[in-house]
Scaffold this motif. Sequence first.
Motif, PDB file in Angstrom:
ATOM      1  N   THR A  17       0.857  -1.180   0.000  1.00  0.00           N
ATOM      2  CA  THR A  17       0.000   0.000   0.000  1.00  0.00           C
ATOM      3  C   THR A  17       0.892   1.229   0.000  1.00  0.00           C
ATOM      4  O   THR A  17       1.822   1.332   0.797  1.00  0.00           O
ATOM      5  CB  THR A  17      -0.933   0.005   1.224  1.00  0.00           C
ATOM      6  OG1 THR A  17      -1.749  -1.172   1.160  1.00  0.00           O
ATOM      7  CG2 THR A  17      -1.812   1.244   1.233  1.00  0.00           C
ATOM      8  N   PHE A  18       0.612   2.141  -0.919  1.00  0.00           N
ATOM      9  CA  PHE A  18       1.377   3.375  -1.054  1.00  0.00           C
ATOM     10  C   PHE A  18       0.555   4.532  -0.504  1.00  0.00           C
ATOM     11  O   PHE A  18      -0.666   4.563  -0.664  1.00  0.00           O
ATOM     12  CB  PHE A  18       1.685   3.652  -2.538  1.00  0.00           C
ATOM     13  CG  PHE A  18       2.581   2.624  -3.158  1.00  0.00           C
ATOM     14  CD1 PHE A  18       3.961   2.768  -3.106  1.00  0.00           C
ATOM     15  CD2 PHE A  18       2.046   1.519  -3.806  1.00  0.00           C
ATOM     16  CE1 PHE A  18       4.793   1.819  -3.682  1.00  0.00           C
ATOM     17  CE2 PHE A  18       2.871   0.570  -4.384  1.00  0.00           C
ATOM     18  CZ  PHE A  18       4.254   0.728  -4.311  1.00  0.00           C
ATOM     19  N   TYR A  19       1.228   5.491   0.099  1.00  0.00           N
ATOM     20  CA  TYR A  19       0.583   6.694   0.629  1.00  0.00           C
ATOM     21  C   TYR A  19       1.250   7.900  -0.008  1.00  0.00           C
ATOM     22  O   TYR A  19       2.464   8.079   0.124  1.00  0.00           O
ATOM     23  CB  TYR A  19       0.730   6.762   2.154  1.00  0.00           C
ATOM     24  CG  TYR A  19      -0.016   5.651   2.847  1.00  0.00           C
ATOM     25  CD1 TYR A  19      -1.303   5.853   3.326  1.00  0.00           C
ATOM     26  CD2 TYR A  19       0.550   4.384   2.990  1.00  0.00           C
ATOM     27  CE1 TYR A  19      -2.015   4.828   3.934  1.00  0.00           C
ATOM     28  CE2 TYR A  19      -0.143   3.363   3.598  1.00  0.00           C
ATOM     29  CZ  TYR A  19      -1.418   3.580   4.078  1.00  0.00           C
ATOM     30  OH  TYR A  19      -2.108   2.564   4.672  1.00  0.00           O
ATOM     31  N   LEU A  20       0.467   8.702  -0.711  1.00  0.00           N
ATOM     32  CA  LEU A  20       0.991   9.903  -1.350  1.00  0.00           C
ATOM     33  C   LEU A  20       0.292  11.125  -0.769  1.00  0.00           C
ATOM     34  O   LEU A  20      -0.914  11.112  -0.529  1.00  0.00           O
ATOM     35  CB  LEU A  20       0.766   9.856  -2.860  1.00  0.00           C
ATOM     36  CG  LEU A  20       1.513   8.749  -3.601  1.00  0.00           C
ATOM     37  CD1 LEU A  20       1.123   8.764  -5.078  1.00  0.00           C
ATOM     38  CD2 LEU A  20       3.012   8.901  -3.448  1.00  0.00           C
ATOM     39  N   VAL A  21       1.062  12.189  -0.574  1.00  0.00           N
ATOM     40  CA  VAL A  21       0.529  13.423  -0.012  1.00  0.00           C
ATOM     41  C   VAL A  21       0.263  14.414  -1.137  1.00  0.00           C
ATOM     42  O   VAL A  21       1.120  14.629  -1.998  1.00  0.00           O
ATOM     43  CB  VAL A  21       1.525  14.027   1.001  1.00  0.00           C
ATOM     44  CG1 VAL A  21       1.032  15.375   1.515  1.00  0.00           C
ATOM     45  CG2 VAL A  21       1.762  13.059   2.154  1.00  0.00           C
ATOM     46  N   ILE A  22      -0.935  14.991  -1.126  1.00  0.00           N
ATOM     47  CA  ILE A  22      -1.238  16.091  -2.036  1.00  0.00           C
ATOM     48  C   ILE A  22      -0.910  17.365  -1.275  1.00  0.00           C
ATOM     49  O   ILE A  22      -1.402  17.584  -0.165  1.00  0.00           O
ATOM     50  CB  ILE A  22      -2.715  16.088  -2.476  1.00  0.00           C
ATOM     51  CG1 ILE A  22      -3.027  14.803  -3.251  1.00  0.00           C
ATOM     52  CG2 ILE A  22      -3.016  17.326  -3.318  1.00  0.00           C
ATOM     53  CD1 ILE A  22      -4.478  14.652  -3.629  1.00  0.00           C
ATOM     54  N   ASN A  64      -3.398   0.581  -3.461  1.00  0.00           N
ATOM     55  CA  ASN A  64      -2.722  -0.699  -3.587  1.00  0.00           C
ATOM     56  C   ASN A  64      -3.151  -1.290  -4.930  1.00  0.00           C
ATOM     57  O   ASN A  64      -4.289  -1.728  -5.086  1.00  0.00           O
ATOM     58  CB  ASN A  64      -3.098  -1.624  -2.430  1.00  0.00           C
ATOM     59  CG  ASN A  64      -2.315  -2.910  -2.461  1.00  0.00           C
ATOM     60  OD1 ASN A  64      -2.210  -3.566  -3.491  1.00  0.00           O
ATOM     61  ND2 ASN A  64      -1.765  -3.283  -1.318  1.00  0.00           N
ATOM     62  N   THR A  65      -2.240  -1.256  -5.895  1.00  0.00           N
ATOM     63  CA  THR A  65      -2.591  -1.719  -7.239  1.00  0.00           C
ATOM     64  C   THR A  65      -2.767  -3.229  -7.306  1.00  0.00           C
ATOM     65  O   THR A  65      -3.539  -3.715  -8.132  1.00  0.00           O
ATOM     66  CB  THR A  65      -1.546  -1.271  -8.274  1.00  0.00           C
ATOM     67  OG1 THR A  65      -0.267  -1.742  -7.879  1.00  0.00           O
ATOM     68  CG2 THR A  65      -1.536   0.240  -8.398  1.00  0.00           C
ATOM     69  N   SER A  66      -2.087  -3.967  -6.448  1.00  0.00           N
ATOM     70  CA  SER A  66      -2.256  -5.418  -6.448  1.00  0.00           C
ATOM     71  C   SER A  66      -3.657  -5.808  -5.995  1.00  0.00           C
ATOM     72  O   SER A  66      -4.216  -6.787  -6.459  1.00  0.00           O
ATOM     73  CB  SER A  66      -1.230  -6.081  -5.534  1.00  0.00           C
ATOM     74  OG  SER A  66       0.062  -5.888  -6.043  1.00  0.00           O
ATOM     75  N   GLU A  67      -4.203  -5.029  -5.058  1.00  0.00           N
ATOM     76  CA  GLU A  67      -5.536  -5.312  -4.544  1.00  0.00           C
ATOM     77  C   GLU A  67      -6.613  -4.495  -5.258  1.00  0.00           C
ATOM     78  O   GLU A  67      -7.796  -4.608  -4.939  1.00  0.00           O
ATOM     79  CB  GLU A  67      -5.583  -5.038  -3.036  1.00  0.00           C
ATOM     80  CG  GLU A  67      -4.664  -5.955  -2.253  1.00  0.00           C
ATOM     81  CD  GLU A  67      -4.634  -5.625  -0.767  1.00  0.00           C
ATOM     82  OE1 GLU A  67      -5.402  -4.737  -0.319  1.00  0.00           O
ATOM     83  OE2 GLU A  67      -3.845  -6.260  -0.056  1.00  0.00           O
ATOM     84  N   HIS A  68      -6.206  -3.644  -6.181  1.00  0.00           N
ATOM     85  CA  HIS A  68      -7.116  -2.858  -7.024  1.00  0.00           C
ATOM     86  C   HIS A  68      -8.009  -1.890  -6.231  1.00  0.00           C
ATOM     87  O   HIS A  68      -9.214  -1.841  -6.424  1.00  0.00           O
ATOM     88  CB  HIS A  68      -7.997  -3.766  -7.889  1.00  0.00           C
ATOM     89  CG  HIS A  68      -7.206  -4.738  -8.703  1.00  0.00           C
ATOM     90  ND1 HIS A  68      -6.459  -4.348  -9.779  1.00  0.00           N
ATOM     91  CD2 HIS A  68      -7.027  -6.070  -8.569  1.00  0.00           C
ATOM     92  CE1 HIS A  68      -5.857  -5.409 -10.288  1.00  0.00           C
ATOM     93  NE2 HIS A  68      -6.168  -6.462  -9.573  1.00  0.00           N
ATOM     94  N   TRP A  69      -7.390  -1.103  -5.350  1.00  0.00           N
ATOM     95  CA  TRP A  69      -8.176  -0.111  -4.625  1.00  0.00           C
ATOM     96  C   TRP A  69      -7.356   1.155  -4.391  1.00  0.00           C
ATOM     97  O   TRP A  69      -6.135   1.139  -4.414  1.00  0.00           O
ATOM     98  CB  TRP A  69      -8.701  -0.648  -3.299  1.00  0.00           C
ATOM     99  CG  TRP A  69      -7.647  -1.043  -2.300  1.00  0.00           C
ATOM    100  CD1 TRP A  69      -7.143  -2.294  -2.094  1.00  0.00           C
ATOM    101  CD2 TRP A  69      -6.960  -0.185  -1.377  1.00  0.00           C
ATOM    102  NE1 TRP A  69      -6.183  -2.267  -1.106  1.00  0.00           N
ATOM    103  CE2 TRP A  69      -6.057  -0.981  -0.645  1.00  0.00           C
ATOM    104  CE3 TRP A  69      -7.033   1.171  -1.092  1.00  0.00           C
ATOM    105  CZ2 TRP A  69      -5.239  -0.464   0.346  1.00  0.00           C
ATOM    106  CZ3 TRP A  69      -6.197   1.699  -0.099  1.00  0.00           C
ATOM    107  CH2 TRP A  69      -5.325   0.873   0.607  1.00  0.00           C
ATOM    108  N   ALA A  70      -8.080   2.235  -4.163  1.00  0.00           N
ATOM    109  CA  ALA A  70      -7.491   3.519  -3.788  1.00  0.00           C
ATOM    110  C   ALA A  70      -8.509   4.233  -2.913  1.00  0.00           C
ATOM    111  O   ALA A  70      -9.722   4.068  -3.099  1.00  0.00           O
ATOM    112  CB  ALA A  70      -7.182   4.362  -5.023  1.00  0.00           C
TER     113      ALA A  70
END
Length: 116
Positions: A17-22, A64-70
Amino acid sequence: MRRNWTPSIVPNGHDQTFYLVINNYGTLGPAFAETDVGEVDLETTITDLMSGQYSDPVRVVAFNTSEHWAEDASEDVAREIMRRLDLRDRWSRDIHRLHRTNTPRARADDLSGYCA
């Protein structure tokens, strides 16, 4: 050979799972802050927010692209930062703004004394 095939941008076996800040860049507007792929985990994101690595964070997006969610993780991250800062009794103005913007029932009266 299949011509419609597109390779995945996530290497096999790297379910993360990746976390990006806007960040708000003023007149340039909001954009994802440039982040090293090795530093997009939850703990690093929280640590960077708490240490002032972002000038005006407005949202945290988890995916998480492997689990297909954002999803928008701003409220959860703001609550975790609030929990940690309550232990330290110290809030930066940017963290106060992130929390106030993303937590529906922010304790505004309680926070004013915490701001650095």
